[in-house]
Write a protein that holds these residues in place. Sequence first.
Motif, short mmCIF file in Angstrom:
data_model
loop_
_atom_site.label_atom_id
_atom_site.label_comp_id
_atom_site.label_asym_id
_atom_site.label_seq_id
_atom_site.Cartn_x
_atom_site.Cartn_y
_atom_site.Cartn_z
N ASP A 20 37.09 48.02 35.73
CA ASP A 20 35.86 47.46 36.28
C ASP A 20 36.02 45.97 36.56
O ASP A 20 35.50 45.45 37.53
CB ASP A 20 34.69 47.65 35.31
N ARG A 21 36.73 45.29 35.66
CA ARG A 21 36.93 43.85 35.76
C ARG A 21 38.41 43.53 35.56
O ARG A 21 39.11 44.24 34.86
CB ARG A 21 36.10 43.10 34.71
N VAL A 22 38.86 42.45 36.19
CA VAL A 22 40.25 42.00 36.03
C VAL A 22 40.27 40.48 35.85
O VAL A 22 39.34 39.78 36.26
CB VAL A 22 41.15 42.38 37.22
N SER A 23 41.34 40.02 35.24
CA SER A 23 41.59 38.59 35.12
C SER A 23 43.00 38.33 35.61
O SER A 23 43.90 39.14 35.41
CB SER A 23 41.46 38.13 33.67
N VAL A 24 43.20 37.20 36.23
CA VAL A 24 44.52 36.79 36.72
C VAL A 24 44.94 35.57 35.92
O VAL A 24 44.19 34.60 35.81
CB VAL A 24 44.47 36.46 38.23
N MET A 25 46.15 35.65 35.36
CA MET A 25 46.68 34.53 34.58
C MET A 25 47.85 33.88 35.30
O MET A 25 48.67 34.57 35.92
CB MET A 25 47.15 35.01 33.21
N MET A 26 47.91 32.56 35.20
CA MET A 26 49.02 31.80 35.74
C MET A 26 49.45 30.82 34.66
O MET A 26 48.64 30.01 34.20
CB MET A 26 48.59 31.04 37.01
N GLN A 27 50.68 30.92 34.23
CA GLN A 27 51.23 30.05 33.19
C GLN A 27 50.37 30.04 31.93
O GLN A 27 50.10 29.00 31.33
CB GLN A 27 51.44 28.64 33.72
N GLY A 28 49.89 31.22 31.54
CA GLY A 28 49.14 31.37 30.30
C GLY A 28 47.67 30.99 30.38
O GLY A 28 46.96 31.04 29.37
N GLU A 29 47.18 30.65 31.55
CA GLU A 29 45.77 30.29 31.74
C GLU A 29 45.12 31.25 32.71
O GLU A 29 45.71 31.62 33.73
CB GLU A 29 45.65 28.86 32.31
N ILE A 30 43.89 31.66 32.41
CA ILE A 30 43.14 32.51 33.33
C ILE A 30 42.66 31.65 34.49
O ILE A 30 41.97 30.65 34.29
CB ILE A 30 41.96 33.20 32.63
N VAL A 31 43.05 32.04 35.71
CA VAL A 31 42.67 31.28 36.89
C VAL A 31 41.57 31.96 37.69
O VAL A 31 40.91 31.32 38.52
CB VAL A 31 43.88 30.98 37.80
N GLU A 32 41.39 33.27 37.44
CA GLU A 32 40.33 34.00 38.15
C GLU A 32 39.97 35.23 37.35
O GLU A 32 40.83 35.90 36.80
CB GLU A 32 40.80 34.38 39.55
N THR A 33 38.70 35.53 37.28
CA THR A 33 38.23 36.73 36.60
C THR A 33 36.96 37.21 37.29
O THR A 33 36.22 36.42 37.87
CB THR A 33 37.98 36.46 35.10
N GLY A 34 36.76 38.52 37.28
CA GLY A 34 35.56 39.08 37.90
C GLY A 34 35.70 40.56 38.13
O GLY A 34 36.66 41.19 37.66
N PRO A 35 34.74 41.13 38.85
CA PRO A 35 34.83 42.55 39.19
C PRO A 35 36.13 42.82 39.96
O PRO A 35 36.55 42.02 40.80
CB PRO A 35 33.61 42.78 40.08
N ALA A 36 36.77 43.94 39.64
CA ALA A 36 38.08 44.25 40.22
C ALA A 36 38.07 44.20 41.74
O ALA A 36 38.95 43.59 42.36
CB ALA A 36 38.56 45.61 39.73
N LYS A 37 37.11 44.83 42.35
CA LYS A 37 37.08 44.85 43.82
C LYS A 37 36.92 43.46 44.41
O LYS A 37 37.54 43.13 45.41
CB LYS A 37 35.97 45.78 44.32
N GLN A 38 36.12 42.63 43.78
CA GLN A 38 35.93 41.27 44.27
C GLN A 38 37.22 40.46 44.17
O GLN A 38 37.64 39.80 45.12
CB GLN A 38 34.83 40.57 43.49
N VAL A 39 37.85 40.51 43.02
CA VAL A 39 39.06 39.72 42.79
C VAL A 39 40.21 40.22 43.67
O VAL A 39 40.95 39.41 44.25
CB VAL A 39 39.47 39.75 41.30
#
Length: 52
Positions: A11-30
Amino acid sequence: MKLLHQNPFADRVSVMMQGEIVETGPAKQVLFNPAHAYTKQLVASVPLLRTG
């Protein structure tokens, strides 16, 4: 990305870059409308599978 439309895996995903979350939200939106440049690069790097 066709798979996401047919059978959502989250339902939701987060994207990490170098150990930091740079984007999070509903899967389809992200995945279909990424806001962060790194997310855009990740989505663009996914290979497309051909059927048939």
